[in-house]
Enzyme design. Structure first.
Site, short mmCIF file in Angstrom:
data_model
loop_
_atom_site.label_atom_id
_atom_site.label_comp_id
_atom_site.label_asym_id
_atom_site.label_seq_id
_atom_site.Cartn_x
_atom_site.Cartn_y
_atom_site.Cartn_z
N ARG A 192 -32.00 73.86 19.55
CA ARG A 192 -30.56 73.92 19.39
C ARG A 192 -30.17 73.22 18.04
O ARG A 192 -29.30 73.45 17.19
CB ARG A 192 -29.92 73.16 20.48
CG ARG A 192 -28.39 73.19 20.38
CD ARG A 192 -27.78 73.01 21.67
NE ARG A 192 -26.33 73.10 21.56
CZ ARG A 192 -25.48 72.14 21.64
NH1 ARG A 192 -25.79 71.16 22.04
NH2 ARG A 192 -24.16 72.30 21.70
N ASN A 213 -24.60 64.02 23.74
CA ASN A 213 -25.66 63.60 23.13
C ASN A 213 -27.00 64.26 23.58
O ASN A 213 -28.11 63.96 23.51
CB ASN A 213 -26.00 61.86 23.45
CG ASN A 213 -24.80 61.12 23.23
OD1 ASN A 213 -23.97 61.66 22.42
ND2 ASN A 213 -24.44 60.25 23.96
N HIS A 249 -31.48 80.59 24.66
CA HIS A 249 -30.91 80.04 25.74
C HIS A 249 -31.71 80.32 27.05
O HIS A 249 -31.25 80.20 28.19
CB HIS A 249 -29.32 80.80 25.90
CG HIS A 249 -28.34 80.14 25.06
ND1 HIS A 249 -26.97 80.71 24.90
CD2 HIS A 249 -28.33 79.17 24.14
CE1 HIS A 249 -26.47 80.07 24.06
NE2 HIS A 249 -27.32 79.08 23.39
C1 HEM Z 1 -23.03 82.49 19.56
C2 HEM Z 1 -23.99 81.80 19.42
C3 HEM Z 1 -24.04 80.62 20.12
C4 HEM Z 1 -23.08 80.04 20.75
C5 HEM Z 1 -21.85 80.24 20.84
C6 HEM Z 1 -23.75 78.94 21.52
C7 HEM Z 1 -23.34 78.04 22.50
C8 HEM Z 1 -23.99 77.11 23.16
C9 HEM Z 1 -23.33 75.95 23.96
C10 HEM Z 1 -21.88 75.91 24.40
C11 HEM Z 1 -24.43 75.24 24.58
C12 HEM Z 1 -24.14 74.19 25.60
C13 HEM Z 1 -23.99 72.92 24.77
C14 HEM Z 1 -23.70 71.76 25.54
O1 HEM Z 1 -23.51 71.70 26.75
O2 HEM Z 1 -23.59 70.55 25.07
C15 HEM Z 1 -25.68 75.68 23.89
C16 HEM Z 1 -26.79 75.03 24.28
C17 HEM Z 1 -27.92 75.39 23.62
N1 HEM Z 1 -28.28 76.45 22.62
FE1 HEM Z 1 -26.55 77.76 22.04
N2 HEM Z 1 -25.25 78.85 21.29
C18 HEM Z 1 -25.39 79.73 20.50
C19 HEM Z 1 -26.64 80.11 19.70
C20 HEM Z 1 -27.85 79.54 19.99
C21 HEM Z 1 -29.29 79.84 19.30
C22 HEM Z 1 -29.18 81.03 18.11
C23 HEM Z 1 -30.06 78.97 19.65
C24 HEM Z 1 -31.33 78.82 18.92
C25 HEM Z 1 -32.08 79.75 18.77
C26 HEM Z 1 -29.31 78.13 20.69
C27 HEM Z 1 -30.15 77.35 21.35
C28 HEM Z 1 -29.26 76.63 22.37
C29 HEM Z 1 -30.12 75.66 23.36
C30 HEM Z 1 -31.76 75.60 23.40
C31 HEM Z 1 -29.32 75.17 24.06
C32 HEM Z 1 -29.48 73.87 25.14
C33 HEM Z 1 -29.54 72.70 24.74
C34 HEM Z 1 -30.27 71.51 25.50
O3 HEM Z 1 -30.46 71.78 26.70
O4 HEM Z 1 -30.55 70.38 24.99
N3 HEM Z 1 -28.09 78.48 20.74
N4 HEM Z 1 -25.35 76.87 23.18
C1 LIG Z 2 -22.99 60.21 22.49
O1 LIG Z 2 -21.75 60.85 22.87
C2 LIG Z 2 -20.55 59.81 22.96
C3 LIG Z 2 -19.45 60.86 23.18
O2 LIG Z 2 -19.26 62.01 22.48
C4 LIG Z 2 -20.57 58.97 21.54
O3 LIG Z 2 -19.27 58.38 21.86
C5 LIG Z 2 -21.59 58.25 21.25
O4 LIG Z 2 -21.59 57.82 20.07
C6 LIG Z 2 -22.77 59.25 21.36
N1 LIG Z 2 -24.16 58.36 21.18
C7 LIG Z 2 -24.87 58.62 20.31
C8 LIG Z 2 -26.43 57.95 20.39
O5 LIG Z 2 -24.85 59.47 19.44
#
Ligand code: HEM
Ligand SMILES: *[C@@H]1O[C@H](CO)[C@@H](O)[C@H](O)[C@H]1NC(C)=O
Ligand SMILES: *[C@@H]1O[C@H](CO)[C@@H](O)[C@H](O)[C@H]1NC(C)=O
Length: 322
Positions: free
Chosen positions: A62, A91, A186
């Site tokens: 991400r 975070n 994803h």
């Molecule tokens: C239209 C394109 C995309 C949209 C709208 C999108 C949107 C999102 C959203 C809403 C989340 C959840 C974030 C959260 O809950 O904080 C997410 C997570 C994630 N996205 Fe995407 N994403 C897109 C493209 C991509 C691409 C191209 C990649 C990598 C090649 C990617 C990799 C990831 C990963 C690995 C996560 C999970 C992060 C974690 O678990 O720490 N995304 N994405």
């Molecule tokens: C984590 O996210 C919270 C809420 O968005 C923010 O207030 C805080 O500064 C973040 N902490 C770090 C370590 O980035």
């Protein structure tokens, strides 16, 4: 065309090619760190970290996506003062930042001032993908780091339409096909309920769920994201059991079965512009190599390879602060 014209054309072609493709290459750091091999140093640090915390694979993927999309793959996202809060409400990506720092500190200790933070993001992500079952694709390096923190972060939201998403990817030199593979990111990681809760209870203010969700799956997701809960749970973006930490095509299989989490994920499998490709990916055997190709391509966007960039000594600050 005259001989002169051809010669001129060739000159223009080569100078244009060298300008637009800069110095990115596979193995850029070979021989640039004494007898040490930069790529194996990075791989070692990433392997230790991922072994302790498998969620780092998602965090890195991400992180690279966001870095490349916001202002080109120049590590500007890592700079203090970047507008990162928006990127990761709970975070989620922060652990990815820490890992990049750990790699940077290690690499600086053996060959200071040589390896850019932007390349560390690309190398570490490649290694993480490989550790999680994906291809060990031939990552390109030679990026330099940007001077300005990322501002006005313009990232696609979870309910973006397929055509708008294609447009957003095309602005980063990526095709609809690249997009379908890249959203395969994803296949690991999680989303907070808030990004798709509307689909479960009140889709587009209809008072009803999104009709594209498989009905058994809907119940399952409602259990994971209760309507009135004041805690914001997270759910796996790839709900295949045993595969939520594996980089494979199971995400594409899930969306093909109407088990997508985000609206854009599900729409990929339904929209006429992308659904045939999704079917091919879900039932084909080339996800690993094609995903790698698409990551390499994403890693080319907006890179700095000349004096427009620098090798940052610490990833949070530009060198003038040193
Ligand atoms: C239209 C394109 C995309 C949209 C709208 C999108 C949107 C999102 C959203 C809403 C989340 C959840 C974030 C959260 O809950 O904080 C997410 C997570 C994630 N996205 Fe995407 N994403 C897109 C493209 C991509 C691409 C191209 C990649 C990598 C090649 C990617 C990799 C990831 C990963 C690995 C996560 C999970 C992060 C974690 O678990 O720490 N995304 N994405
Ligand atoms: C984590 O996210 C919270 C809420 O968005 C923010 O207030 C805080 O500064 C973040 N902490 C770090 C370590 O980035
Ligand atoms: C997009 O691709 C074109 C053609 O290959 C290239 O000239 C241009 O530099 C790329 N844009 C960015 C920002 O990478």
């Amino acid at each position: 065309m005259s001989t002169k014209g051809i010669a001129l054309g060739l000159i223009l072609f080569f100078s244009f090619a060298s300008l637009s493709f800069g110095a990115l290459q596979v193995g850029f750091y070979k021989g640039k760190c004494g007898f040490r091999d930069v790529e194996s140093i990075v791989a070692g640090v990433v392997a230790d970290a991922v072994e302790n915390d498998g969620t780092l694979v998602a965090a890195l993927l991400r992180l690279q996506f966001h870095d490349c999309f916001v202002s080109g793959c120049d590590a500007s996202l890592l700079l203090d003062g970047s507008d990162t809060e928006k990127l990761a409400p709970p975070n989620l990506s922060v652990r990815g930042y820490d890992l990049i720092d750990d790699v940077k500190i290690f690499v600086e200790s053996v060959c200071p001032g040589v390896v850019s933070c932007a390349d560390i993001i690309a190398m570490a992500t490649r290694d993480a993908v490989h550790l999680a079952g994906g291809a060990r694709y031939r990552v390109e390096t030679g990026r330099r780091d940007g001077f300005k923190p990322a501002k006005n972060v313009d990232l696609p939201g979870p309910s973006i339409s397929v055509p708008d998403s294609i447009e957003a990817f095309s602005r980063r030199n990526l095709t609809a096909t690249d997009m379908v593979y890249l959203l395969g990111g994803h296949t690991v990681g999680v989303s907070q309920c808030l990004f798709f809760k509307d689909r479960l209870y009140n889709y587009k203010n209809t008072g009803r769920p999104d009709p594209t969700i498989d009905r058994w799956f809907l119940n399952d997701l409602r259990d994971q994201c209760p309507e009135d809960s004041n805690v914001d749970n997270v759910v796996f973006l790839d709900q295949t059991s045993m595969s939520s930490f594996v980089v494979d095509k199971s995400f594409h299989k899930q969306i093909w079965q109407r088990r997508g989490i985000l609206e854009i994920d599900q729409q990929l499998a339904l929209h006429p512009l992308t659904k045939d490709l999704v079917t091919r990916v879900a039932f084909g055997f080339d996800f690993a190599s094609k995903f790698g190709d698409a990551m390499i391509k994403m890693g080319r966007f907006g890179v700095l390879t000349g004096s427009d960039g620098e090798i940052r000594r610490t990833c949070e600050a530009v060198n003038s602060a040193w």
